[in-house]
Design an enzyme around this catalytic site. Structure first.
Site, PDB file in Angstrom:
ATOM      1  CG  HIS A  50      -2.097  -0.925   1.046  1.00 56.65           C
ATOM      2  ND1 HIS A  50      -2.733  -1.538   2.097  1.00 56.65           N
ATOM      3  CD2 HIS A  50      -2.746  -1.330  -0.068  1.00 56.65           C
ATOM      4  CE1 HIS A  50      -3.721  -2.281   1.629  1.00 56.65           C
ATOM      5  NE2 HIS A  50      -3.743  -2.180   0.323  1.00 56.65           N
ATOM      6  CG  HIS A  83      -1.948  -6.421   1.406  1.00 58.48           C
ATOM      7  ND1 HIS A  83      -1.742  -5.925   0.138  1.00 58.48           N
ATOM      8  CD2 HIS A  83      -1.496  -5.499   2.259  1.00 58.48           C
ATOM      9  CE1 HIS A  83      -1.198  -4.715   0.236  1.00 58.48           C
ATOM     10  NE2 HIS A  83      -1.027  -4.440   1.497  1.00 58.48           N
ATOM     11  CD  GLU A 135      -2.943  -9.041   7.355  1.00 63.41           C
ATOM     12  OE1 GLU A 135      -2.225  -8.045   7.193  1.00 63.41           O
ATOM     13  OE2 GLU A 135      -2.996  -9.683   8.424  1.00 63.41           O
ATOM     14  CB  SER A 231      -0.397   2.299   4.307  1.00 64.52           C
ATOM     15  OG  SER A 231       0.429   1.800   5.332  1.00 64.52           O
TER      16      SER A 231
END
Ligand code: SF4
EC number: 1.17.7.4
Length: 334
Positions: A50, A83, A135, A231
């Site tokens: 990110h 991720h 994630e 992020s």
């Protein structure tokens, strides 16, 4: 003790560690190596990490970022980001006759494996994380029938489980350590038999960067976190800085996003960067500050880091040939 320049008294506290973690380093090098070895284009599902700058730099070299596997043409090479992805994404890639490179961080894979194991043992898994984060989507996809997302302490009241004696919590790797423990405490109150993950899910890099920001937060009038808005670990650094006592904390992708007004009346600026941020962006921020009298830089060191991960094993294979064979197989089937 922190030094000061005689002329301005202005100083920078520079967090260490900051910036690239082992998982991000590996993922970025993996895209570069793939481009070198197989030639462009290399498709990457989601931003590899990110960070805007990293994504733009890799795009210039021939990487094509897509949101869905279905956007990748048959027979191409696609890389999965740091991720991680749900198993269904691997299936989609196989159906699309794609050659894949999995750049999932090994510390995310570890959480996936924990989820699979606890689901096999029929536990209810309470996954602490941010709804919609890639994630979390990937980890949840490992055992969708067993995993419930818990997005912060305020979400605990809504959580239901089948059997309160068989509950475990796991977490996203990039959360605030303190806020996660608050959520865990609230969950424990509700489910006293709740068990903890076998080892920390919040990764070493997230923990170390938060520790460094905590140490400098109280002494900083302003903390600048270099990182992108999507992020997770960078956003947590802004929160941690404020909780640690910084009067203000802001997230910037680039030095030119720093508002001159933030520096008014400021003597000490703390600087750090998220785990997906290349050091060149921090250097540009230090340069920006230096030209405004913040020349004295002191490192605030919270931990030593020496972890590295080996590159994805798929990079040792001839993926262009494999992808071509997959397409030929499909053509023969028709
Ligand atoms: S932040 Fe942690 S989990 Fe995420 S890529 Fe870096 S090392 Fe891996």
């Amino acid at each position: 003790m922190v030094g000061m320049t005689a002329s301005t008294g202005r100083r920078v506290l520079l967090a260490a560690p900051r910036g690239y973690c082992a998982g991000v380093d590996r993922a970025v090098i993996a895209v570069e190596k793939a481009l070198e070895q197989y030639g462009a284009p290399i498709y990457v599902r989601h931003e590899i990490v990110h960070n805007k700058y990293v994504v733009q730099t890799l795009e210039k070299k021939g990487a094509i970022f897509v949101e869905q596997t279905a956007e990748v043409p048959e027979g191409a090479i696609v890389m999965f980001s740091a991720h991680g992805v749900a198993p269904v994404v691997h299936d989609e890639a196989a159906q699309g006759k794609l050659a894949t490179i999995d750049a999932t961080c090994p510390l995310v894979t570890k959480v996936h494996k924990e989820a699979v194991r606890f689901a096999q043992d029929d536990f209810d898994i309470l996954l602490i994380g941010h709804e919609g984060h890639e994630e979390v989507i990937g980890t949840s996809g490992e055992a969708p029938d067993h995993i419930t997302l818990v997005d912060g302490p305020e979400d605990v009241a809504n959580v239901e489980v089948r059997d309160p004696s068989k509950v475990v919590w796991l977490s996203q790797t990039t959360l605030s350590v303190d806020e996660t423990m608050e959520t865990v405490d609230a969950l424990k109150e509700k489910f006293p038999q709740l068990i903890a993950p076998p080892s920390d899910d919040i990764c070493y890099a997230t923990q170390n960067r938060q520790l460094a920001v905590k140490q400098m937060g109280a002494d900083s009038d302003l903390v600048i976190v270099v990182g992108s808005r999507n992020s997770s670990n960078s956003k947590r650094l802004v929160e941690v800085a404020k909780l640690a006592g910084a009067s203000e904390a802001y997230l910037v992708d680039f030095a030119d996003e720093i508002d001159e007004a933030w520096l008014e009346g400021v003597t000490t600026v703390g600087v750090t960067s998220g785990a997906s941020v290349p050091e060149v962006l921090v250097e540009q921020v230090l340069e920006f500050l230096s030209t405004r009298g913040f020349e004295d830089v002191e490192i605030v060191k919270a931990a030593e880091e020496s972890i590295t991960f080996s590159l994805p094993k798929e990079l040792r294979r001839d993926l262009r040939a494999e992808a071509a064979a997959l397409v030929a197989e499909r053509t023969a089937e028709k």
